[in-house]
Design a protein around this motif. Structure first.
Motif, PDB file in Angstrom:
ATOM      1  N   ILE A 139       3.872  -2.851   3.757  1.00 28.55           N
ATOM      2  CA  ILE A 139       3.635  -4.230   3.344  1.00 28.55           C
ATOM      3  C   ILE A 139       2.753  -4.890   4.403  1.00 28.55           C
ATOM      4  O   ILE A 139       3.128  -4.916   5.587  1.00 28.55           O
ATOM      5  N   ASP A 140       1.604  -5.363   3.988  1.00 23.55           N
ATOM      6  CA  ASP A 140       0.644  -5.975   4.909  1.00 23.55           C
ATOM      7  C   ASP A 140       0.365  -5.069   6.103  1.00 23.55           C
ATOM      8  O   ASP A 140       0.252  -5.535   7.246  1.00 23.55           O
ATOM      9  N   GLY A 141       0.292  -3.762   5.833  1.00 25.33           N
ATOM     10  CA  GLY A 141      -0.040  -2.800   6.871  1.00 25.33           C
ATOM     11  C   GLY A 141       1.123  -2.334   7.722  1.00 25.33           C
ATOM     12  O   GLY A 141       0.956  -1.441   8.556  1.00 25.33           O
ATOM     13  N   SER A 188       0.843  -1.195   0.000  1.00 26.52           N
ATOM     14  CA  SER A 188       0.000   0.000   0.000  1.00 26.52           C
ATOM     15  C   SER A 188       0.879   1.246   0.000  1.00 26.52           C
ATOM     16  O   SER A 188       1.808   1.360   0.808  1.00 26.52           O
ATOM     17  N   VAL A 189       0.581   2.156  -0.912  1.00 28.29           N
ATOM     18  CA  VAL A 189       1.290   3.432  -0.996  1.00 28.29           C
ATOM     19  C   VAL A 189       0.252   4.538  -0.840  1.00 28.29           C
ATOM     20  O   VAL A 189      -0.672   4.642  -1.644  1.00 28.29           O
ATOM     21  N   ASP A 196      -2.439   0.859  -4.640  1.00 29.24           N
ATOM     22  CA  ASP A 196      -2.334  -0.419  -3.938  1.00 29.24           C
ATOM     23  C   ASP A 196      -1.951  -1.520  -4.918  1.00 29.24           C
ATOM     24  O   ASP A 196      -2.300  -1.462  -6.098  1.00 29.24           O
ATOM     25  N   VAL A 197      -1.235  -2.520  -4.402  1.00 28.78           N
ATOM     26  CA  VAL A 197      -0.957  -3.737  -5.151  1.00 28.78           C
ATOM     27  C   VAL A 197      -1.459  -4.900  -4.305  1.00 28.78           C
ATOM     28  O   VAL A 197      -1.069  -5.040  -3.144  1.00 28.78           O
ATOM     29  N   HIS A 198      -2.335  -5.718  -4.897  1.00 27.25           N
ATOM     30  CA  HIS A 198      -2.969  -6.790  -4.145  1.00 27.25           C
ATOM     31  C   HIS A 198      -2.135  -8.066  -4.157  1.00 27.25           C
ATOM     32  O   HIS A 198      -1.227  -8.238  -4.979  1.00 27.25           O
TER      33      HIS A 198
END
Length: 260
Positions: A71-73, A10-11, A34-36
């Motif tokens: 990364i992952d919050g 997440s950016v 975002d990249v999922h």
């Protein structure tokens, strides 16, 4: 009904300003995307827009000025253990005095893995990139494309959650480039990695991506995030011949030309 996967990278509002003797120089400003999990995302934009600066911020090699990348919050405040990086210049990233096997082994030394798991990772990584049997060769004995495969094998042996690649196929010929692009997609499927690629090649971005992040303006901002949903599996001939492929390529090129 489409399946919504969790966000891995997440950016949010990311900005980077360099301080110089003549004053502050903003390079990127208010980037949000975002990249999922399990996606391939390509970041494109005109030369000098700040793609390399963004990559350094995402990989923790450089602190950002404002906003957050996570990364992952978990905010990135240094090189994340969950991330591996493949550089464009494989000749600089590989150790020429080490064999292929020892180059792949290198990042595993500090993980304190059981010996059996370490050997399994090395074997699986080399098999995944088509280099089984080349363990005892040295990088200088391999073609450019094979050297880049070694660099990719080293990264995937580490088993990162996020694999970041900086212009990874720019230094090889066209045919090898197509082969490495397909290798990238196979790696995603085999290891379930989330892959982020910085590239100047619009066709490459359209072919590989689940989403393309287009940068524009100066300082850099996100012009558009384009989701791509081609039929799977993708194929160098059939996918590139789709009318949607040409439409997406033109759409991205128009953004980059305008920004440039």
């Amino acid at each position: 009904m489409s399946i919504v996967t969790p966000v891995r990278l997440s950016v949010q509002g990311l900005a980077k300003t360099y301080r110089t003797k003549s004053g502050d120089v903003p390079v990127i400003a208010d980037l949000t995307f975002d990249v999922h999990v399990g996606e391939v995302a390509c970041i494109v934009g005109p030369s000098g827009i700040g793609k390399t600066t963004l990559l350094k911020c995402l990989t923790g090699l450089q602190p950002y000025t404002a906003g957050v990348a996570a990364i992952d919050g978990v905010p990135i405040d240094g090189p994340p253990q969950e991330m591996a990086l493949v550089f464009q210049e494989y000749t600089r990233s590989l150790m020429p005095w080490l064999t292929v096997e020892r180059n792949v082994r290198l990042p595993l030394r500090h993980l304190r893995l059981p010996a059996a798991e370490r050997e399994e990772r090395i074997t699986a990584a080399l098999a995944a990139v088509g280099l089984s049997g080349a363990e005892t060769k040295y990088p200088w004995q391999l073609s450019g494309g094979m050297q880049q495969r070694v660099a990719i094998a080293r990264a995937i042996a580490y088993r990162p959650e996020v694999l970041v690649m900086d212009e990874p196929f720019a230094s090889v010929d066209a045919q090898t480039r197509f082969e490495l692009e397909d290798l990238c997609l196979r790696i995603r499927e085999q290891f379930g990695m989330t892959i982020v690629i910085v590239t100047h090649d619009i066709d490459e971005a359209v072919y590989l991506s689940d989403r393309v992040v287009v940068l524009g303006e100066r300082p850099a901002r996100v012009t558009e995030v384009i989701e791509i949903a081609f039929p799977e599996p993708r194929d160098q001939l059939r996918t590139r011949a789709l009318p949607e492929f040409a439409e997406l390529r033109t759409r991205i090129f128009e953004h980059i030309r305008k920004a440039g």
